[in-house]
Write a protein that holds these residues in place. Structure first.
Motif, mmCIF file in Angstrom:
data_model
loop_
_atom_site.group_PDB
_atom_site.id
_atom_site.type_symbol
_atom_site.label_atom_id
_atom_site.label_comp_id
_atom_site.label_asym_id
_atom_site.label_seq_id
_atom_site.Cartn_x
_atom_site.Cartn_y
_atom_site.Cartn_z
ATOM 1 N N LYS A 168 0.808 -1.220 0.000
ATOM 2 C CA LYS A 168 0.000 0.000 0.000
ATOM 3 C C LYS A 168 0.842 1.272 0.000
ATOM 4 C CE LYS A 168 -4.179 -1.893 2.120
ATOM 5 N NZ LYS A 168 -5.147 -1.790 3.235
ATOM 6 N N ASP A 169 2.062 1.175 0.490
ATOM 7 C CA ASP A 169 2.932 2.357 0.534
ATOM 8 C C ASP A 169 3.822 2.475 -0.689
ATOM 9 O OD1 ASP A 169 4.716 4.483 1.664
ATOM 10 O OD2 ASP A 169 6.136 2.816 1.761
ATOM 11 N N PHE A 170 4.296 1.356 -1.170
ATOM 12 C CA PHE A 170 5.384 1.326 -2.161
ATOM 13 C C PHE A 170 4.895 0.827 -3.526
ATOM 14 C CE2 PHE A 170 9.365 -0.529 -3.870
ATOM 15 C CZ PHE A 170 10.247 0.510 -3.638
ATOM 16 N N THR A 171 4.366 -0.389 -3.530
ATOM 17 C CA THR A 171 3.894 -0.990 -4.781
ATOM 18 C C THR A 171 2.668 -0.276 -5.325
ATOM 19 O OG1 THR A 171 4.494 -3.064 -3.664
ATOM 20 C CG2 THR A 171 3.633 -3.255 -5.878
ATOM 21 N N ILE A 172 2.006 0.525 -4.510
ATOM 22 C CA ILE A 172 0.795 1.233 -4.937
ATOM 23 C C ILE A 172 1.052 2.044 -6.210
ATOM 24 C CG2 ILE A 172 1.140 3.356 -3.594
ATOM 25 C CD1 ILE A 172 -2.157 1.433 -3.624
ATOM 26 N N HIS A 173 2.265 2.584 -6.341
ATOM 27 C CA HIS A 173 2.625 3.314 -7.566
ATOM 28 C C HIS A 173 2.566 2.383 -8.780
ATOM 29 C CE1 HIS A 173 3.819 7.185 -5.955
ATOM 30 N NE2 HIS A 173 4.514 6.587 -5.010
ATOM 31 N N ASP A 174 3.104 1.176 -8.615
ATOM 32 C CA ASP A 174 3.127 0.217 -9.715
ATOM 33 C C ASP A 174 1.729 -0.311 -10.013
ATOM 34 O OD1 ASP A 174 5.989 0.419 -9.599
ATOM 35 O OD2 ASP A 174 5.923 -0.937 -7.882
ATOM 36 N N PHE A 175 0.907 -0.455 -8.965
ATOM 37 C CA PHE A 175 -0.465 -0.910 -9.166
ATOM 38 C C PHE A 175 -1.300 0.132 -9.908
ATOM 39 C CE2 PHE A 175 -0.017 -3.758 -5.208
ATOM 40 C CZ PHE A 175 0.381 -4.825 -5.988
ATOM 41 N N ASP A 176 -0.901 1.394 -9.857
ATOM 42 C CA ASP A 176 -1.554 2.416 -10.678
ATOM 43 C C ASP A 176 -0.938 2.465 -12.069
ATOM 44 O OD1 ASP A 176 -3.297 4.875 -11.040
ATOM 45 O OD2 ASP A 176 -1.322 5.722 -11.395
ATOM 46 N N LEU A 177 0.371 2.332 -12.133
ATOM 47 C CA LEU A 177 1.094 2.482 -13.393
ATOM 48 C C LEU A 177 0.790 1.346 -14.371
ATOM 49 C CD1 LEU A 177 3.148 4.574 -14.431
ATOM 50 C CD2 LEU A 177 4.978 3.093 -13.561
ATOM 51 N N ALA A 178 0.729 0.112 -13.876
ATOM 52 C CA ALA A 178 0.574 -1.047 -14.762
ATOM 53 C C ALA A 178 -0.727 -1.009 -15.570
ATOM 54 C CB ALA A 178 0.683 -2.341 -13.955
ATOM 55 N N PRO A 179 -1.904 -0.847 -14.960
ATOM 56 C CA PRO A 179 -3.134 -0.779 -15.769
ATOM 57 C C PRO A 179 -3.149 0.424 -16.709
ATOM 58 C CG PRO A 179 -3.655 -1.181 -13.458
ATOM 59 C CD PRO A 179 -2.211 -0.824 -13.521
ATOM 60 N N TRP A 180 -2.568 1.532 -16.255
ATOM 61 C CA TRP A 180 -2.509 2.741 -17.083
ATOM 62 C C TRP A 180 -1.711 2.476 -18.355
ATOM 63 C CZ3 TRP A 180 1.795 6.374 -17.622
ATOM 64 C CH2 TRP A 180 1.437 7.590 -18.231
ATOM 65 N N LEU A 181 -0.577 1.782 -18.230
ATOM 66 C CA LEU A 181 0.254 1.481 -19.388
ATOM 67 C C LEU A 181 -0.348 0.381 -20.252
ATOM 68 C CD1 LEU A 181 3.832 1.611 -17.795
ATOM 69 C CD2 LEU A 181 2.915 3.202 -19.489
ATOM 70 N N MET A 182 -0.949 -0.627 -19.615
ATOM 71 C CA MET A 182 -1.479 -1.761 -20.374
ATOM 72 C C MET A 182 -2.820 -1.449 -21.025
ATOM 73 S SD MET A 182 -0.439 -5.238 -18.301
ATOM 74 C CE MET A 182 -1.340 -4.886 -16.799
ATOM 75 N N GLY A 183 -3.528 -0.442 -20.493
ATOM 76 C CA GLY A 183 -4.849 -0.133 -21.026
ATOM 77 C C GLY A 183 -5.906 -1.122 -20.613
ATOM 78 N N GLU A 184 -5.598 -1.931 -19.610
ATOM 79 C CA GLU A 184 -6.518 -2.950 -19.114
ATOM 80 C C GLU A 184 -6.343 -3.119 -17.612
ATOM 81 O OE1 GLU A 184 -7.299 -6.784 -21.237
ATOM 82 O OE2 GLU A 184 -5.452 -6.199 -22.261
ATOM 83 N N ALA A 185 -7.433 -3.433 -16.937
ATOM 84 C CA ALA A 185 -7.359 -3.720 -15.506
ATOM 85 C C ALA A 185 -6.988 -5.184 -15.289
ATOM 86 C CB ALA A 185 -8.701 -3.427 -14.839
ATOM 87 N N PRO A 186 -6.082 -5.476 -14.367
ATOM 88 C CA PRO A 186 -5.774 -6.874 -14.055
ATOM 89 C C PRO A 186 -6.989 -7.596 -13.466
ATOM 90 C CG PRO A 186 -4.053 -5.412 -13.248
ATOM 91 C CD PRO A 186 -5.208 -4.545 -13.650
ATOM 92 N N VAL A 187 -7.076 -8.889 -13.744
ATOM 93 C CA VAL A 187 -8.156 -9.702 -13.175
ATOM 94 C C VAL A 187 -7.605 -10.754 -12.216
ATOM 95 C CG1 VAL A 187 -9.676 -9.343 -15.139
ATOM 96 C CG2 VAL A 187 -8.120 -11.309 -15.125
ATOM 97 N N GLU A 188 -6.274 -10.883 -12.158
ATOM 98 C CA GLU A 188 -5.673 -11.861 -11.244
ATOM 99 C C GLU A 188 -4.336 -11.320 -10.742
ATOM 100 O OE1 GLU A 188 -5.886 -16.393 -11.635
ATOM 101 O OE2 GLU A 188 -3.848 -15.946 -12.315
ATOM 102 N N VAL A 189 -4.066 -11.592 -9.466
ATOM 103 C CA VAL A 189 -2.831 -11.150 -8.815
ATOM 104 C C VAL A 189 -2.180 -12.350 -8.148
ATOM 105 C CG1 VAL A 189 -1.813 -9.619 -7.093
ATOM 106 C CG2 VAL A 189 -3.853 -8.888 -8.345
ATOM 107 N N PHE A 190 -0.902 -12.552 -8.406
ATOM 108 C CA PHE A 190 -0.124 -13.595 -7.721
ATOM 109 C C PHE A 190 1.129 -12.910 -7.182
ATOM 110 C CE2 PHE A 190 0.991 -18.413 -8.202
ATOM 111 C CZ PHE A 190 1.110 -18.506 -6.823
#
Length: 328
Positions: A168-190
């Motif tokens: 929530k503090d650190f990876t939160i940036h990547d969790f915003d960046l990834a869907p923005w770049l991919m143009g799609e929302a993730p449906v699964e997280v591992f």
């Protein structure tokens, strides 16, 4: 000039206040902070007055509020400002608890044209150029993404209990960046995580190293690598792989000078911390807030981006706890 006020004069508060004061379209007239010994010198430097929050909210000439208070006060401060008719620039995250954010969703949605949540990496010129190349089809259809986000050194132990944890503090940036770049929302997280760097972080219930795999509905993959320590500076890299090629953003160096000799090529150092690496992005997001206040733009990130990134953060934590992928 548009009059704005700011809550908070801490580390990020100082960054945002200086950017607001430097913006030619904004007039930072007031600074709100319960610590006059901290806020006083910053206010004097920027020519702003120290004022109370209620006073700022009641001032009809102040059209915008920059929320850079303590993280646990972000949502309450934002709601108060929106209720007073102000536009809000809120330092991420809007809140650390998904359930709390969802409980306020109706009120926040009603003011979404006035709420900007500052996920600063969307405003980095290198990442914006990368997104333009992906969206423009320069590498064909995007298939996978690699994001490296490693800090130079661990934070002090006292920071960990109030941080919300690595995701929530650190990876939160990547969790915003990834869907923005991919143009799609993730449906699964591992996600996989360990405490490999500082045993104190583990003793406080957190982790310092993680790998996260995101999968979208069309099968696109994103691998995120996180670490609280590098030993060589701030490591910020992205690679995008498509059907016709690849695009990448390498680490930025302090200068573009390299020295070549018998021992090989030596480049300049990497920026040591996020404040240096993303200085341009912080200034650009403040300029975007000026556009919002000016009626020239809608907020690029707000409630929906906050909910989406928190959902991914909480799913990653569940995945680590269970050792299994989490469907969204």
């Amino acid at each position: 000039m548009i009059k704005v006020a700011q809550l908070g004069a801490g580390r990020m508060g100082a960054v945002h206040a200086r950017n607001a004061a430097a913006n030619q379209r904004l007039d930072l007239v007031a600074l709100v902070d319960p610590r006059p010994d901290v806020a006083g010198p910053l206010a004097a430097e920027l020519g702003a007055a120290l004022r109370g929050f209620d006073e700022v909210l009641a001032d009809p000439e102040i059209r915008g509020i920059i929320v850079a208070s303590s993280t646990d006060a972000h949502l309450d401060n934002t709601l108060s400002a929106l209720r007073a008719g102000k536009a809000v620039f809120c330092e991420k995250p809007l809140d650390l608890r998904l359930a709390t954010l969802l409980a306020a969703k109706g009120e926040l949605e009603a003011a979404e044209d006035r709420l900007f949540v500052a996920f600063n990496r969307r405003f980095d010129p290198h990442y914006r150029a990368l997104k333009a190349r992906i969206d423009g089809g320069d590498i064909g259809a995007l298939e996978s993404l690699h994001i490296v986000n490693h800090d130079p050194a661990t934070p002090p132990p006292a920071f960990i209990p109030t941080s919300g944890g690595l995701f929530k503090d650190f990876t939160i940036h990547d969790f915003d960046l990834a869907p923005w770049l991919m143009g799609e929302a993730p449906v699964e997280v591992f996600a996989w995580a360990s405490c490999l760097i500082d045993p104190q972080i583990g003793a406080l219930g957190d982790v310092d190293t993680a790998k996260v795999l995101l999968t979208t509905a069309t099968g696109r993959l994103c691998m995120i690598s996180n670490s609280r320590r590098t030993g060589y500076g701030y490591d910020q890299r992205i690679e995008a792989f498509g059907s016709n090629g690849a695009a990448r953003v390498d680490n930025v160096t302090n200068t573009a000078v390299s020295v070549w000799g018998e021992s090989g090529a030596k480049a300049d150092r990497f920026p040591y911390a996020f404040i240096d690496r993303y200085a341009g992005a912080y200034a650009a997001e403040m300029d975007h807030f000026a556009d919002v206040l000016d009626g020239k733009a809608s907020p690029e990130a707000g409630l929906l981006a906050s909910i989406a990134s928190l959902e991914l953060a909480e799913a990653a934590a569940r995945s680590v706890a269970t050792g299994a992928p989490v469907r969204l």
